[in-house]
Scaffold this motif. Structure first.
Motif, mmCIF file in Angstrom:
data_model
loop_
_atom_site.group_PDB
_atom_site.id
_atom_site.type_symbol
_atom_site.label_atom_id
_atom_site.label_comp_id
_atom_site.label_asym_id
_atom_site.label_seq_id
_atom_site.Cartn_x
_atom_site.Cartn_y
_atom_site.Cartn_z
ATOM 1 N N GLU A 130 12.213 -14.087 7.485
ATOM 2 C CA GLU A 130 13.336 -13.830 8.395
ATOM 3 C C GLU A 130 12.842 -13.439 9.781
ATOM 4 O O GLU A 130 13.356 -13.921 10.803
ATOM 5 N N ILE A 131 11.841 -12.583 9.823
ATOM 6 C CA ILE A 131 11.317 -12.126 11.106
ATOM 7 C C ILE A 131 10.632 -13.266 11.852
ATOM 8 O O ILE A 131 10.816 -13.435 13.066
ATOM 9 N N CYS A 132 9.842 -14.074 11.139
ATOM 10 C CA CYS A 132 9.192 -15.216 11.786
ATOM 11 C C CYS A 132 10.219 -16.191 12.355
ATOM 12 O O CYS A 132 10.050 -16.719 13.461
ATOM 13 N N ARG A 133 11.282 -16.432 11.625
ATOM 14 C CA ARG A 133 12.328 -17.314 12.135
ATOM 15 C C ARG A 133 12.998 -16.709 13.364
ATOM 16 O O ARG A 133 13.401 -17.420 14.291
ATOM 17 N N TYR B 100 0.466 -14.652 3.538
ATOM 18 C CA TYR B 100 0.933 -14.394 2.180
ATOM 19 C C TYR B 100 -0.241 -13.899 1.342
ATOM 20 O O TYR B 100 -1.084 -14.678 0.894
ATOM 21 N N ASP B 101 -0.306 -12.573 1.178
ATOM 22 C CA ASP B 101 -1.348 -11.964 0.352
ATOM 23 C C ASP B 101 -0.846 -11.943 -1.089
ATOM 24 O O ASP B 101 0.098 -11.212 -1.422
ATOM 25 N N ILE B 102 -1.472 -12.745 -1.933
ATOM 26 C CA ILE B 102 -0.994 -12.947 -3.297
ATOM 27 C C ILE B 102 -1.025 -11.652 -4.099
ATOM 28 O O ILE B 102 -0.118 -11.370 -4.901
ATOM 29 N N TYR B 103 -2.024 -10.820 -3.876
ATOM 30 C CA TYR B 103 -2.116 -9.530 -4.568
ATOM 31 C C TYR B 103 -0.932 -8.639 -4.210
ATOM 32 O O TYR B 103 -0.235 -8.112 -5.093
ATOM 33 N N HIS B 104 -0.689 -8.452 -2.932
ATOM 34 C CA HIS B 104 0.406 -7.576 -2.512
ATOM 35 C C HIS B 104 1.760 -8.114 -2.966
ATOM 36 O O HIS B 104 2.640 -7.350 -3.371
ATOM 37 N N MET B 105 1.939 -9.435 -2.895
ATOM 38 C CA MET B 105 3.229 -9.998 -3.263
ATOM 39 C C MET B 105 3.455 -9.991 -4.774
ATOM 40 O O MET B 105 4.595 -9.890 -5.228
ATOM 41 N N GLN B 106 2.401 -10.058 -5.566
ATOM 42 C CA GLN B 106 2.558 -9.892 -7.009
ATOM 43 C C GLN B 106 3.084 -8.487 -7.304
ATOM 44 O O GLN B 106 3.946 -8.306 -8.177
ATOM 45 N N LYS B 107 2.599 -7.496 -6.584
ATOM 46 C CA LYS B 107 3.026 -6.114 -6.798
ATOM 47 C C LYS B 107 4.459 -5.886 -6.310
ATOM 48 O O LYS B 107 5.242 -5.199 -6.966
ATOM 49 N N ASN B 108 4.795 -6.456 -5.159
ATOM 50 C CA ASN B 108 6.078 -6.141 -4.536
ATOM 51 C C ASN B 108 7.241 -7.004 -5.005
ATOM 52 O O ASN B 108 8.378 -6.545 -4.990
ATOM 53 N N GLU B 109 6.964 -8.266 -5.378
ATOM 54 C CA GLU B 109 8.086 -9.149 -5.661
ATOM 55 C C GLU B 109 7.874 -10.106 -6.835
ATOM 56 O O GLU B 109 8.841 -10.625 -7.389
ATOM 57 N N GLY B 110 6.639 -10.391 -7.220
ATOM 58 C CA GLY B 110 6.400 -11.335 -8.311
ATOM 59 C C GLY B 110 6.905 -12.727 -7.982
ATOM 60 O O GLY B 110 7.048 -13.099 -6.831
ATOM 61 N N ARG B 111 7.143 -13.531 -9.029
ATOM 62 C CA ARG B 111 7.636 -14.910 -8.875
ATOM 63 C C ARG B 111 6.858 -15.625 -7.769
ATOM 64 O O ARG B 111 7.424 -16.180 -6.820
ATOM 65 N N LEU B 112 5.557 -15.647 -7.891
ATOM 66 C CA LEU B 112 4.690 -16.084 -6.797
ATOM 67 C C LEU B 112 4.997 -17.509 -6.344
ATOM 68 O O LEU B 112 5.193 -17.758 -5.151
ATOM 69 N N ASP C 132 0.803 -1.221 0.000
ATOM 70 C CA ASP C 132 0.000 0.000 0.000
ATOM 71 C C ASP C 132 0.836 1.271 0.000
ATOM 72 O O ASP C 132 0.422 2.295 -0.531
ATOM 73 N N SER C 133 2.000 1.219 0.644
ATOM 74 C CA SER C 133 2.840 2.407 0.753
ATOM 75 C C SER C 133 4.293 1.991 0.893
ATOM 76 O O SER C 133 4.599 1.028 1.601
ATOM 77 N N PRO C 134 5.231 2.728 0.263
ATOM 78 C CA PRO C 134 6.653 2.418 0.436
ATOM 79 C C PRO C 134 7.152 2.719 1.847
ATOM 80 O O PRO C 134 8.277 2.350 2.192
ATOM 81 N N ASN C 135 6.332 3.378 2.644
ATOM 82 C CA ASN C 135 6.721 3.662 4.026
ATOM 83 C C ASN C 135 6.547 2.466 4.955
ATOM 84 O O ASN C 135 7.070 2.467 6.072
ATOM 85 N N LEU C 136 5.814 1.447 4.519
ATOM 86 C CA LEU C 136 5.566 0.289 5.364
ATOM 87 C C LEU C 136 6.839 -0.527 5.554
ATOM 88 O O LEU C 136 7.563 -0.821 4.599
ATOM 89 N N PHE C 137 7.111 -0.920 6.787
ATOM 90 C CA PHE C 137 8.325 -1.666 7.106
ATOM 91 C C PHE C 137 8.329 -3.049 6.474
ATOM 92 O O PHE C 137 9.339 -3.508 5.948
ATOM 93 N N LEU C 138 7.191 -3.729 6.525
ATOM 94 C CA LEU C 138 7.121 -5.113 6.065
ATOM 95 C C LEU C 138 6.640 -5.138 4.620
ATOM 96 O O LEU C 138 5.485 -4.811 4.340
ATOM 97 N N ARG C 139 7.536 -5.567 3.690
ATOM 98 C CA ARG C 139 7.249 -5.418 2.271
ATOM 99 C C ARG C 139 7.311 -6.709 1.470
ATOM 100 O O ARG C 139 6.659 -6.822 0.438
ATOM 101 N N THR C 140 8.125 -7.669 1.876
ATOM 102 C CA THR C 140 8.340 -8.856 1.057
ATOM 103 C C THR C 140 8.204 -10.131 1.882
ATOM 104 O O THR C 140 8.297 -10.108 3.115
ATOM 105 N N SER C 141 8.018 -11.250 1.176
ATOM 106 C CA SER C 141 7.836 -12.520 1.874
ATOM 107 C C SER C 141 9.130 -13.007 2.527
ATOM 108 O O SER C 141 9.103 -13.593 3.606
#
Length: 306
Positions: free
Chosen positions: A199-202, A213-225, A185-194
């Motif tokens: 890493e944080i969950c580990r 894993y929101d497929i819509y957001h991850m398609q926008k931010n990183e692709g290669r779903l 939603d915004s480049p200001n958000l800390f959490l951006r990629t899977s």
């Protein structure tokens, strides 16, 4: 008229079979047997079911959507929460995510490491435990908030991990799971990629802290779903759906949801796992026509071979 009500009202009447056939032919759609557990939202079918949330639940179940997610569940009156849970139990529906109230946002970033922000987050977790018990929920969405750009990224990450560990300590005794959602939603958000979320969950190292894993957001931010789902699979506990561009139902954008759903289904079945697939998107068309189109889109996307 919904199928269950029609059958009840015509049972035992002369010519019931003929009447039922006519009524079913004009019904919105017969109940579907989906391979995955798709969770719809209140308001998604209000033109077909009406504005009452209980009637909407009945319609969802009639169409084969046997799960619900409700981001604003924590803000609903207790009496309504209890009524929703009672009806879902009767229908055999499963509760998906709700959002932890003030669980982290732009004004309350966990990356800052400030006590006042952490206290707000922890109080939200404590309240979420009570709501989860009331509505038979297991998962709740947490977003850590914005970057704290005057701190090094590693320090911010450490602050987020520390806060989430304390949240997990509240949730874990109750068997509850906060699912962290990277957003676009915004480049200001800390959490951006899977991978960052992985890493944080580990780092938190708790069964009560996993990835949404929101497929819509991850398609926008990183692709290669499929690649990224594979790489972070062990920490994923929940999926959400939306096509890109537009954040509408599957088949309206560029994502091959039939392939994505098949991958999740096949791997889940092989490993004995089960996911709720949250329908966190809008309808591409307005009114009842749009709701019927949405149902058809899920029928099509769920029609992968097994």
């Amino acid at each position: 008229m919904l199928r269950r009500n029609f059958v009840k009202s015509t049972l035992g009447l002369t010519g019931a079979a003929v009447a039922a056939g006519d009524a079913f032919a004009s019904a919105p759609m017969a109940k579907n047997k989906f391979k995955l557990k798709y969770a719809s939202h209140f308001g998604m079918f209000q033109n077909s079911a009406g504005k009452d949330v209980i009637d909407q639940l009945k319609f969802m179940a009639d169409q084969g959507f046997m799960a619900l997610e409700d981001n604003g569940m924590m803000g609903r009156p207790v009496e309504q929460q209890e009524a929703i849970a009672k009806e879902m139990t009767r229908l055999g529906m499963e509760m998906g995510v709700f959002v932890v109230d003030k669980g982290g946002n732009g004004a309350n970033t966990l990356a800052a490491g400030k006590k006042e922000y952490i206290d707000i987050f922890l109080n939200g977790c404590k309240k979420a435990v009570e709501v989860a018990k009331r509505v038979n929920a297991k998962w709740m969405t947490v977003v850590p908030g914005d970057f704290e750009r005057n701190l090094p990224i590693g320090v911010q990450t450490g602050n987020v991990i520390d806060a989430l560990r304390r949240g997990a300590e509240i949730l874990e005794p109750h068997g509850l799971v906060m699912v962290l959602e990277p957003l676009s939603d915004s480049p200001n958000l800390f959490l951006r990629t899977s991978d960052q979320t992985y890493e944080i969950c580990r780092g938190v190292n708790s069964k009560s802290c996993k990835i949404l894993y929101d497929i819509y957001h991850m398609q926008k931010n990183e692709g290669r779903l499929l690649y990224n789902i594979d790489q972070t699979w062990s920490e994923i506990d929940y999926f959400q759906i939306g096509d890109e561009p537009g954040r509408k139902e599957p088949t309206t954008g560029e994502i091959n949801y039939k392939n994505v759903f098949k991958y999740i289904y096949d791997r889940s079945k092989k490993e004995g796992k089960s996911f709720i697939m949250g329908m966190e998107h809008g309808n591409s068309k307005q009114g009842k026509e749009g709701e019927e189109a949405l149902i058809r889109a899920y029928v099509e996307s769920d029609s992968f071979a097994i």
